[in-house]
Motif scaffolding. Structure first.
Motif, PDB file in Angstrom:
ATOM      1  N   ARG A   1      99.204 143.311  53.620  1.00 53.89           N
ATOM      2  CA  ARG A   1      99.049 143.687  52.210  1.00 53.89           C
ATOM      3  C   ARG A   1      97.929 142.838  51.632  1.00 53.89           C
ATOM      4  N   THR A   2      96.913 143.507  51.125  1.00 50.56           N
ATOM      5  CA  THR A   2      95.724 142.803  50.648  1.00 50.56           C
ATOM      6  C   THR A   2      95.498 143.071  49.162  1.00 50.56           C
ATOM      7  N   ALA A   3      94.531 142.355  48.614  1.00 53.10           N
ATOM      8  CA  ALA A   3      94.124 142.544  47.221  1.00 53.10           C
ATOM      9  C   ALA A   3      92.607 142.602  47.177  1.00 53.10           C
ATOM     10  N   ALA A   4      92.085 143.180  46.108  1.00 53.98           N
ATOM     11  CA  ALA A   4      90.648 143.178  45.857  1.00 53.98           C
ATOM     12  C   ALA A   4      90.330 142.022  44.914  1.00 53.98           C
ATOM     13  N   PRO A   5      89.072 141.613  44.812  1.00 55.07           N
ATOM     14  CA  PRO A   5      88.734 140.512  43.904  1.00 55.07           C
ATOM     15  C   PRO A   5      89.157 140.750  42.462  1.00 55.07           C
ATOM     16  N   ASP A   6      89.197 142.024  42.036  1.00 54.92           N
ATOM     17  CA  ASP A   6      89.560 142.312  40.646  1.00 54.92           C
ATOM     18  C   ASP A   6      91.020 142.717  40.472  1.00 54.92           C
ATOM     19  N   THR A   7      91.846 142.495  41.489  1.00 52.89           N
ATOM     20  CA  THR A   7      93.269 142.810  41.363  1.00 52.89           C
ATOM     21  C   THR A   7      93.934 141.851  40.381  1.00 52.89           C
ATOM     22  N   ASP A   8      94.769 142.399  39.512  1.00 53.78           N
ATOM     23  CA  ASP A   8      95.483 141.591  38.522  1.00 53.78           C
ATOM     24  C   ASP A   8      96.445 140.640  39.239  1.00 53.78           C
ATOM     25  N   CYS A   9      96.418 139.374  38.841  1.00 58.04           N
ATOM     26  CA  CYS A   9      97.293 138.384  39.475  1.00 58.04           C
ATOM     27  C   CYS A   9      98.771 138.686  39.235  1.00 58.04           C
ATOM     28  N   ALA A  10      99.076 139.369  38.137  1.00 57.00           N
ATOM     29  CA  ALA A  10     100.467 139.754  37.889  1.00 57.00           C
ATOM     30  C   ALA A  10     100.947 140.712  38.972  1.00 57.00           C
ATOM     31  N   ASP A  11     100.070 141.614  39.409  1.00 59.86           N
ATOM     32  CA  ASP A  11     100.433 142.548  40.480  1.00 59.86           C
ATOM     33  C   ASP A  11     100.569 141.823  41.817  1.00 59.86           C
ATOM     34  N   ILE A  12      99.713 140.831  42.047  1.00 58.87           N
ATOM     35  CA  ILE A  12      99.809 140.056  43.287  1.00 58.87           C
ATOM     36  C   ILE A  12     101.132 139.300  43.332  1.00 58.87           C
ATOM     37  N   ALA A  13     101.516 138.719  42.208  1.00 55.64           N
ATOM     38  CA  ALA A  13     102.781 137.981  42.152  1.00 55.64           C
ATOM     39  C   ALA A  13     103.960 138.907  42.444  1.00 55.64           C
ATOM     40  N   LYS A  14     103.931 140.117  41.882  1.00 58.19           N
ATOM     41  CA  LYS A  14     105.011 141.074  42.131  1.00 58.19           C
ATOM     42  C   LYS A  14     105.064 141.458  43.607  1.00 58.19           C
ATOM     43  N   THR A  15     103.891 141.650  44.214  1.00 54.28           N
ATOM     44  CA  THR A  15     103.834 141.995  45.633  1.00 54.28           C
ATOM     45  C   THR A  15     104.422 140.875  46.489  1.00 54.28           C
ATOM     46  N   MET A  16     104.065 139.648  46.160  1.00 51.35           N
ATOM     47  CA  MET A  16     104.589 138.506  46.914  1.00 51.35           C
ATOM     48  C   MET A  16     106.108 138.432  46.833  1.00 51.35           C
ATOM     49  N   LEU A  17     106.635 138.596  45.630  1.00 46.57           N
ATOM     50  CA  LEU A  17     108.078 138.483  45.447  1.00 46.57           C
ATOM     51  C   LEU A  17     108.820 139.657  46.079  1.00 46.57           C
ATOM     52  N   SER A  18     108.252 140.847  45.956  1.00 44.53           N
ATOM     53  CA  SER A  18     108.922 142.040  46.486  1.00 44.53           C
ATOM     54  C   SER A  18     108.975 142.047  48.006  1.00 44.53           C
ATOM     55  N   HIS A  19     107.928 141.508  48.637  1.00 43.38           N
ATOM     56  CA  HIS A  19     107.833 141.578  50.098  1.00 43.38           C
ATOM     57  C   HIS A  19     107.953 140.204  50.763  1.00 43.38           C
ATOM     58  N   HIS A  20     108.357 139.208  49.975  1.00 41.79           N
ATOM     59  CA  HIS A  20     108.596 137.859  50.502  1.00 41.79           C
ATOM     60  C   HIS A  20     107.354 137.313  51.214  1.00 41.79           C
ATOM     61  N   LEU A  21     106.221 137.438  50.554  1.00 38.92           N
ATOM     62  CA  LEU A  21     104.958 136.969  51.121  1.00 38.92           C
ATOM     63  C   LEU A  21     104.592 135.607  50.545  1.00 38.92           C
ATOM     64  N   ARG A  22     103.924 134.811  51.348  1.00 33.62           N
ATOM     65  CA  ARG A  22     103.438 133.517  50.884  1.00 33.62           C
ATOM     66  C   ARG A  22     101.949 133.545  50.561  1.00 33.62           C
ATOM     67  N   ALA A  23     101.259 134.562  51.063  1.00 33.39           N
ATOM     68  CA  ALA A  23      99.816 134.641  50.836  1.00 33.39           C
ATOM     69  C   ALA A  23      99.362 136.093  50.913  1.00 33.39           C
ATOM     70  N   VAL A  24      98.332 136.405  50.127  1.00 31.18           N
ATOM     71  CA  VAL A  24      97.740 137.745  50.130  1.00 31.18           C
ATOM     72  C   VAL A  24      96.230 137.593  50.294  1.00 31.18           C
ATOM     73  N   PRO A  25      95.655 138.082  51.406  1.00 35.64           N
ATOM     74  CA  PRO A  25      94.201 138.001  51.585  1.00 35.64           C
ATOM     75  C   PRO A  25      93.469 138.869  50.560  1.00 35.64           C
ATOM     76  N   VAL A  26      92.325 138.390  50.121  1.00 38.75           N
ATOM     77  CA  VAL A  26      91.477 139.146  49.199  1.00 38.75           C
ATOM     78  C   VAL A  26      90.313 139.707  50.012  1.00 38.75           C
TER      79      VAL A  26
END
Length: 231
Positions: free
Chosen positions: A89-114
């Motif tokens: 699960r990745t993010a783009a440079p302009d991805t909202d950090c609120a969405d990244i936080a939700k992704t981390m919590l929903s999928h139990h991730l510690r890091a998301v590559p940009v």
């Protein structure tokens, strides 16, 4: 606040053909819990975590063999591509950090590559998000003030911050500028919410003119005539 505002860079990545031992050493040395896995061209092909590296990689102590009678036989994995997660699960440079936080919590991730054009340009970790939340109010205020000054036209606007909540006062009544100010404040790491309000100073009332009648001085000659008549 977007991914590029808080992401760690340059990225510490490992190669898919690196040994598990080398990858574990890299994570341990830099204190990371996960790292993107790239091919020779720097293209993202997976992600590897501490849990991936230690799974089945540490042999059982023979002194406790009686407790591990069901230990699977076979050679343990030795390369990163044998233990890494390929669906990332990745993010783009302009991805909202609120969405990244939700992704981390929903999928139990510690890091998301940009990723940009399939190349890893950064990584957002839980620590990066926590670092943003922990910023002091004076630091946030200074950065918001600096961003406003860079755009120009905001020199008379006031900025205050309390517990990450930013309050900006518009003294001129410019709706378009208020939208710009709000966007700049929201892009500042550590900002939890932003309020931009209009507060134009009321014009001072014009001083009222008072007509002052000058008292006419008594003519000395007239005074003498009056005295003579009385006699």
């Amino acid at each position: 606040m977007q991914a590029e505002d808080i992401m760690s860079r340059p990225v510490l990545a490992v190669r898919e053909n690196d040994s598990i031992r080398a990858a574990a050493g890299t994570l341990a040395e830099h204190g990371f819990t996960a790292a993107p896995v790239v091919d020779r061209d720097g293209i993202l092909v997976g992600i590897v975590t501490e849990a991936d590296l230690i799974h089945d990689a540490i042999p059982h102590d023979p002194r406790a063999a009686e407790h591990h009678l069901d230990t699977p036989s076979g050679a343990p994995p030795t390369l990163v591509n044998q233990v890494m997660t390929r669906k990332v699960r990745t993010a783009a440079p302009d991805t909202d950090c609120a969405d990244i936080a939700k992704t981390m919590l929903s999928h139990h991730l510690r890091a998301v590559p940009v990723v940009q054009n399939r190349v890893v340009v950064g990584i957002v970790t839980r620590r990066d998000l926590m670092r943003g939340l922990a910023r002091d109010d004076p630091v946030i205020r200074a950065e918001v003030r600096r961003n406003l000054d860079r755009n120009g036209g905001f020199d008379k606007w006031s900025v205050s911050v309390r517990d990450g909540a930013v309050l900006i006062i518009d003294p001129v009544g410019d709706i378009a500028a208020r939208h710009v100010a709000r966007a700049l404040a929201l892009a500042t790491p550590g900002t939890r919410q932003v309020q931009v309000i209009e507060h134009r100073a009321q014009p001072s009332p014009s001083p009222t003119r008072t007509t002052v009648r000058a008292s006419r001085e008594e003519d000395p000659c007239e005074s003498r005539k009056s005295s003579a008549k009385e006699r």
